[in-house]
Motif scaffolding. Structure first.
Motif, PDB file in Angstrom:
ATOM      1  N   THR A  38     -68.111 -73.942  22.219  1.00 31.63           N
ATOM      2  CA  THR A  38     -67.704 -75.313  22.481  1.00 31.63           C
ATOM      3  C   THR A  38     -66.268 -75.247  22.969  1.00 31.63           C
ATOM      4  N   ALA A  39     -65.974 -75.962  24.057  1.00 28.93           N
ATOM      5  CA  ALA A  39     -64.613 -76.019  24.576  1.00 28.93           C
ATOM      6  C   ALA A  39     -64.176 -77.481  24.636  1.00 28.93           C
ATOM      7  N   PHE A  40     -63.071 -77.779  23.997  1.00 27.02           N
ATOM      8  CA  PHE A  40     -62.505 -79.121  24.017  1.00 27.02           C
ATOM      9  C   PHE A  40     -61.466 -79.164  25.131  1.00 27.02           C
ATOM     10  N   THR A  41     -61.916 -79.569  26.327  1.00 26.94           N
ATOM     11  CA  THR A  41     -61.063 -79.501  27.507  1.00 26.94           C
ATOM     12  C   THR A  41     -60.749 -80.859  28.124  1.00 26.94           C
ATOM     13  N   ARG A  42     -61.488 -81.870  27.778  1.00 25.41           N
ATOM     14  CA  ARG A  42     -61.348 -83.164  28.437  1.00 25.41           C
ATOM     15  C   ARG A  42     -60.016 -83.845  28.134  1.00 25.41           C
ATOM     16  N   SER A  43     -59.626 -83.840  26.912  1.00 26.13           N
ATOM     17  CA  SER A  43     -58.385 -84.483  26.506  1.00 26.13           C
ATOM     18  C   SER A  43     -57.546 -83.457  25.763  1.00 26.13           C
ATOM     19  N   PRO A  44     -56.616 -82.812  26.439  1.00 26.67           N
ATOM     20  CA  PRO A  44     -55.869 -81.745  25.778  1.00 26.67           C
ATOM     21  C   PRO A  44     -55.189 -82.225  24.502  1.00 26.67           C
ATOM     22  N   ALA A  45     -55.194 -81.348  23.522  1.00 32.07           N
ATOM     23  CA  ALA A  45     -54.458 -81.606  22.292  1.00 32.07           C
ATOM     24  C   ALA A  45     -53.002 -81.242  22.529  1.00 32.07           C
ATOM     25  N   GLN A  46     -52.144 -81.700  21.657  1.00 34.47           N
ATOM     26  CA  GLN A  46     -50.738 -81.349  21.777  1.00 34.47           C
ATOM     27  C   GLN A  46     -50.324 -80.539  20.564  1.00 34.47           C
ATOM     28  N   GLY A  47     -49.786 -79.361  20.818  1.00 36.55           N
ATOM     29  CA  GLY A  47     -49.250 -78.526  19.755  1.00 36.55           C
ATOM     30  C   GLY A  47     -47.742 -78.690  19.709  1.00 36.55           C
ATOM     31  N   THR A  48     -47.190 -78.721  18.522  1.00 39.84           N
ATOM     32  CA  THR A  48     -45.744 -78.865  18.350  1.00 39.84           C
ATOM     33  C   THR A  48     -45.249 -77.778  17.410  1.00 39.84           C
ATOM     34  N   THR A  49     -44.191 -77.075  17.823  1.00 40.34           N
ATOM     35  CA  THR A  49     -43.588 -76.049  16.978  1.00 40.34           C
ATOM     36  C   THR A  49     -42.074 -76.203  17.002  1.00 40.34           C
ATOM     37  N   ARG A  50     -41.425 -75.682  15.972  1.00 42.91           N
ATOM     38  CA  ARG A  50     -39.962 -75.659  15.920  1.00 42.91           C
ATOM     39  C   ARG A  50     -39.510 -74.246  16.235  1.00 42.91           C
ATOM     40  N   GLU A  51     -38.560 -74.154  17.139  1.00 40.38           N
ATOM     41  CA  GLU A  51     -37.925 -72.879  17.462  1.00 40.38           C
ATOM     42  C   GLU A  51     -36.429 -73.075  17.270  1.00 40.38           C
ATOM     43  N   GLY A  52     -35.970 -72.710  16.091  1.00 42.90           N
ATOM     44  CA  GLY A  52     -34.565 -72.963  15.756  1.00 42.90           C
ATOM     45  C   GLY A  52     -34.337 -74.454  15.615  1.00 42.90           C
ATOM     46  N   ASP A  53     -33.414 -74.998  16.416  1.00 37.73           N
ATOM     47  CA  ASP A  53     -33.133 -76.434  16.357  1.00 37.73           C
ATOM     48  C   ASP A  53     -33.858 -77.200  17.462  1.00 37.73           C
ATOM     49  N   LYS A  54     -34.795 -76.551  18.122  1.00 38.64           N
ATOM     50  CA  LYS A  54     -35.497 -77.142  19.266  1.00 38.64           C
ATOM     51  C   LYS A  54     -36.978 -77.341  18.932  1.00 38.64           C
ATOM     52  N   THR A  55     -37.539 -78.476  19.356  1.00 38.28           N
ATOM     53  CA  THR A  55     -38.962 -78.747  19.207  1.00 38.28           C
ATOM     54  C   THR A  55     -39.648 -78.442  20.534  1.00 38.28           C
ATOM     55  N   VAL A  56     -40.713 -77.653  20.463  1.00 37.76           N
ATOM     56  CA  VAL A  56     -41.467 -77.267  21.657  1.00 37.76           C
ATOM     57  C   VAL A  56     -42.846 -77.902  21.571  1.00 37.76           C
ATOM     58  N   ARG A  57     -43.280 -78.529  22.667  1.00 38.39           N
ATOM     59  CA  ARG A  57     -44.600 -79.151  22.721  1.00 38.39           C
ATOM     60  C   ARG A  57     -45.432 -78.468  23.803  1.00 38.39           C
ATOM     61  N   ASP A  58     -46.667 -78.170  23.442  1.00 37.49           N
ATOM     62  CA  ASP A  58     -47.601 -77.556  24.385  1.00 37.49           C
ATOM     63  C   ASP A  58     -48.867 -78.391  24.440  1.00 37.49           C
ATOM     64  N   GLU A  59     -49.417 -78.532  25.635  1.00 34.60           N
ATOM     65  CA  GLU A  59     -50.763 -79.072  25.757  1.00 34.60           C
ATOM     66  C   GLU A  59     -51.712 -77.897  25.632  1.00 34.60           C
ATOM     67  N   ILE A  60     -52.723 -78.051  24.772  1.00 34.56           N
ATOM     68  CA  ILE A  60     -53.633 -76.944  24.511  1.00 34.56           C
ATOM     69  C   ILE A  60     -55.078 -77.404  24.640  1.00 34.56           C
ATOM     70  N   ILE A  61     -55.944 -76.432  24.862  1.00 32.11           N
ATOM     71  CA  ILE A  61     -57.377 -76.652  24.745  1.00 32.11           C
ATOM     72  C   ILE A  61     -57.879 -75.724  23.649  1.00 32.11           C
ATOM     73  N   VAL A  62     -59.007 -76.096  23.077  1.00 27.88           N
ATOM     74  CA  VAL A  62     -59.550 -75.338  21.950  1.00 27.88           C
ATOM     75  C   VAL A  62     -60.941 -74.844  22.299  1.00 27.88           C
ATOM     76  N   PHE A  63     -61.151 -73.551  22.108  1.00 27.83           N
ATOM     77  CA  PHE A  63     -62.473 -72.948  22.241  1.00 27.83           C
ATOM     78  C   PHE A  63     -62.962 -72.640  20.835  1.00 27.83           C
ATOM     79  N   GLU A  64     -64.257 -72.902  20.571  1.00 29.08           N
ATOM     80  CA  GLU A  64     -64.841 -72.607  19.270  1.00 29.08           C
ATOM     81  C   GLU A  64     -66.126 -71.806  19.443  1.00 29.08           C
ATOM     82  N   VAL A  65     -66.313 -70.846  18.555  1.00 33.74           N
ATOM     83  CA  VAL A  65     -67.579 -70.113  18.507  1.00 33.74           C
ATOM     84  C   VAL A  65     -68.008 -69.999  17.051  1.00 33.74           C
TER      85      VAL A  65
END
Length: 101
Positions: A38-65
């Motif tokens: 299963t691939a969730f590709t239609r509406s990308p999810a948003q991942g958020t991480t902290r790198e030091g004092d900076k917030t990084v956001r990524d658009e991601i898709i998820v594959f499941e098996v």
């Protein structure tokens, strides 16, 4: 039974979209090995991480098996290959034991 989820970024670290062929090739590899996905590709999810004092956001898709047995060695190698292919410090591959009802 195990559910394995792979979180992949849509863009590189400079914000450029990855070639759709990267995702297609990975989808084919998983389908061949596990018989489907299963691939969730239609509406990308948003991942958020902290790198030091900076917030990084990524658009991601998820594959499941789903897999009967969890081959941790295969998944570790898979994750390392994805990190190289997608030029990422870390790709999340997570597995959960599930009961199919």
């Amino acid at each position: 039974m195990h559910l394995v989820e792979i979180l992949l970024p849509l863009n590189d670290n400079e914000g450029r979209p990855f070639d759709p062929e990267k995702f297609s090739a990975f989808r084919e590899r998983l389908t061949e090995r596990f018989g489907g996905l299963t691939a969730f590709t239609r509406s990308p999810a948003q991942g958020t991480t902290r790198e030091g004092d900076k917030t990084v956001r990524d658009e991601i898709i998820v594959f499941e098996v789903l897999t009967e047995t969890l081959d941790e060695s295969w998944w570790t190698t898979c994750r390392q290959r994805l990190q190289a292919d997608f030029r990422q410090d870390k790709i999340i591959v997570r597995a959960s034991a599930v009961t199919l009802l």
